[in-house]
Design an enzyme around this catalytic site. Structure first.
Site, short mmCIF file in Angstrom:
data_model
loop_
_atom_site.label_atom_id
_atom_site.label_comp_id
_atom_site.label_asym_id
_atom_site.label_seq_id
_atom_site.Cartn_x
_atom_site.Cartn_y
_atom_site.Cartn_z
CE LYS A 281 -67.37 -35.51 -4.10
NZ LYS A 281 -68.57 -36.81 -3.72
CE1 TYR B 179 -71.11 -33.77 -7.53
CE2 TYR B 179 -71.19 -34.41 -5.42
CZ TYR B 179 -70.72 -34.60 -6.78
OH TYR B 179 -70.38 -35.90 -7.04
P1 NDP Z 1 -67.35 -47.36 -1.49
O1 NDP Z 1 -67.12 -47.67 -0.07
O2 NDP Z 1 -68.44 -47.72 -2.30
O3 NDP Z 1 -66.02 -47.74 -2.29
C1 NDP Z 1 -64.56 -47.38 -1.90
C2 NDP Z 1 -63.78 -48.55 -2.19
O4 NDP Z 1 -62.43 -48.33 -1.74
C3 NDP Z 1 -63.90 -49.77 -1.48
O5 NDP Z 1 -64.87 -50.72 -2.14
C4 NDP Z 1 -62.59 -50.40 -1.57
O6 NDP Z 1 -62.06 -51.07 -2.78
C5 NDP Z 1 -61.72 -49.06 -1.48
N1 NDP Z 1 -61.15 -49.11 -0.06
C6 NDP Z 1 -59.69 -48.86 -0.04
N2 NDP Z 1 -59.52 -48.78 1.24
C7 NDP Z 1 -60.61 -48.74 1.91
C8 NDP Z 1 -61.08 -48.51 3.19
N3 NDP Z 1 -59.89 -48.22 4.25
N4 NDP Z 1 -62.43 -48.40 3.50
C9 NDP Z 1 -63.18 -48.50 2.67
N5 NDP Z 1 -62.91 -48.73 1.31
C10 NDP Z 1 -61.64 -48.72 0.89
O7 NDP Z 1 -67.12 -45.70 -1.78
P2 NDP Z 1 -67.67 -44.85 -3.43
O8 NDP Z 1 -67.46 -45.68 -4.43
O9 NDP Z 1 -68.92 -44.45 -3.17
O10 NDP Z 1 -66.72 -43.66 -3.10
C11 NDP Z 1 -65.35 -43.44 -3.27
C12 NDP Z 1 -64.83 -42.07 -3.84
O11 NDP Z 1 -65.39 -41.55 -4.85
C13 NDP Z 1 -65.22 -41.11 -2.85
O12 NDP Z 1 -64.22 -40.20 -2.67
C14 NDP Z 1 -66.46 -40.53 -3.07
O13 NDP Z 1 -66.39 -39.01 -2.76
C15 NDP Z 1 -66.29 -40.38 -4.73
N6 NDP Z 1 -67.51 -40.60 -5.43
C16 NDP Z 1 -67.73 -39.72 -6.42
C17 NDP Z 1 -68.92 -39.54 -6.88
C18 NDP Z 1 -68.93 -38.78 -8.08
O14 NDP Z 1 -70.22 -38.61 -8.75
N7 NDP Z 1 -68.05 -38.01 -8.65
C19 NDP Z 1 -69.84 -40.38 -6.61
C20 NDP Z 1 -69.75 -41.14 -5.46
C21 NDP Z 1 -68.49 -41.32 -4.94
P3 NDP Z 1 -61.34 -52.61 -2.81
O15 NDP Z 1 -62.24 -53.42 -2.14
O16 NDP Z 1 -61.56 -52.68 -4.39
O17 NDP Z 1 -60.08 -52.22 -2.37
#
Ligand code: NDP
Length: 367
Positions: A134, A219
């Site tokens: 989301k 949420y």
């Molecule tokens: P993070 O920043 O921790 O991780 C995002 C990952 O996406 C990065 O580590 C990277 O992985 C990849 N990525 C690809 N392109 C980019 C870019 N241009 N900039 C940054 N990262 C990029 O974010 P979150 O994991 O916290 O959030 C990711 C998604 O999950 C969001 O949409 C958020 O809303 C959702 N979310 C949902 C939750 C829930 O409870 N349902 C809780 C937390 C987040 P890599 O290095 O492997 O390419």
């Protein structure tokens, strides 16, 4: 000593989980007698992707079989930790190749919000099921394009709405459906936290598509819909900004919003990146109430109603979510609260309307 209410609550909570009967049905047994397992690749190995991978380790119906990452060091570490063969590791340029990989049934997209739409379209074009975090996209139009693309490709599209599978939440919904709160009157949803690092993608409009509303306010929107079981007819919204440097144009800090539902039911909600201790849902009817506080954290969720406290098991939400999603994808299970693309689009229509109301200062009607 446990009260009778707690004991009954526990019974009711387990009864409320809609997936038990479908597991018992075992409609997708493998030839050898075991249940069919959903083979999932995670795209985006960040903070939530890491949490999700750990939760999948405890799933009975899901296996992490692949990864899609732009960071070579993570690729190596994840390969070792989760025993993922090189053939199942992709980057953002070459992941269309999953088309020819029978070890991947579905891709769970856990990247920054603005990337979900295009990535989902590519996953669907490769013939794989899509689970998107989301918000599924930045606008309702984008979300609908994802729904249409998955329909055309004949694959399922789900959104990572983990609360739709959370036992205490489902118990409140069971009580509401059975009329235990009487005629509904009011919902209050407070969703927020104080965000840190000003350089993170969540505060970069190009990657986040907005601010707190896209991330945490969603949420309260989604909760207002599943707690009342109603779709809003209108919204009004007001934005407050105390720090225009940290929260530049297009990145919302705090938005209060109100929704009107059929039969005069109203909701009052808060979405913020500038206050802690805000994770609470409160539903009021003419015969009773339910409070979830915390309502959407990783758990344990806590709650009470006019009849007393609610108790639930300590199961990991993401494990419950993923096993349930395997049932939806593999067996066609129908969850108590849908978590499909259409559900995601409904939230995005409300977000579109909230931003519109903030811009115009006017009440915004929904279809
Ligand atoms: P993070 O920043 O921790 O991780 C995002 C990952 O996406 C990065 O580590 C990277 O992985 C990849 N990525 C690809 N392109 C980019 C870019 N241009 N900039 C940054 N990262 C990029 O974010 P979150 O994991 O916290 O959030 C990711 C998604 O999950 C969001 O949409 C958020 O809303 C959702 N979310 C949902 C939750 C829930 O409870 N349902 C809780 C937390 C987040 P890599 O290095 O492997 O390419």
């Amino acid at each position: 000593m446990h009260s009778r209410r707690e004991f009954l609550g526990k019974l009711a909570v387990s009864a409320a989980v809609p997936f038990v009967p479908s597991f018992a049905r075992r409609s997708s047994r493998l030839a050898g007698g075991g249940e069919k397992v959903l083979k999932v690749a995670i795209m985006g190995l960040g903070s939530y992707g890491t949490r999700m991978a750990r939760a999948i380790e405890s799933c009975r119906r899901v296996k992490l079989t692949g990864i899609i990452t732009g960071t070579p060091a993570k690729r190596e570490a994840w390969q070792q930790k989760y025993r993922i063969p090189s053939a199942n590791c992709y980057d953002y340029d070459d992941f269309d190749g999953i088309r020819d990989n029978p070890s991947i049934d579905a891709v769970y997209i856990i990247t920054p919000n603005a990337l979900h739409h295009d990535q989902a379209l590519r996953v669907a074009a490769a013939g794989k099921h899509v689970i998107s975090e989301k918000p599924m996209a930045l606008t309702a139009i984008q979300g609908q394009q994802m729904v249409d693309a998955c329909d055309r490709a004949g694959v399922k599209l789900l959104v990572g709405y983990r609360m739709h599978f959370e036992p205490l939440t489902l118990e409140v919904l069971r009580m509401r459906r059975q009329g235990e709160f009487g005629t509904l009157r009011f919902f209050q949803g407070q969703s927020g936290f104080r965000i840190g690092d000003p350089t993170q993608w969540r505060l970069n409009r190009k990657l986040s598509g907005g601010g707190a509303m896209m991330d945490i306010g969603i949420y309260a929107i989604n909760g207002a819909r599943y707690m009342t079981g109603l779709e809003p007819l209108w919204v009004t919204a007001q934005q407050t900004k105390t720090d225009p440097v940290k929260f530049p144009e297009g990145v919302d800090e705090t938005i209060q919003f109100q929704m009107g539902f059929p039969d005069g039911v109203v909701a009052s909600c808060l979405s913020t990146y500038n206050m802690n201790f805000l994770d609470r849902f409160y539903l009021v009817g003419d015969k009773g109430f339910a409070e979830l506080h915390p309502a959407t954290g990783y758990g344990p969720i806590r709650g009470r109603t006019h009849q007393g406290p609610l108790t639930s098991t300590a199961a990991t939400q993401q494990t419950l979510q993923m096993d349930a999603m395997a049932g939806i994808i593999l067996d066609g299970d129908t969850p108590m609260v849908p978590a499909d693309g259409t559900e995601g689009v409904r939230d995005l229509k409300i977000i579109d309307a909230i931003y519109e109301s903030c811009r115009t200062g006017q009440l915004c009607r929904l279809e």
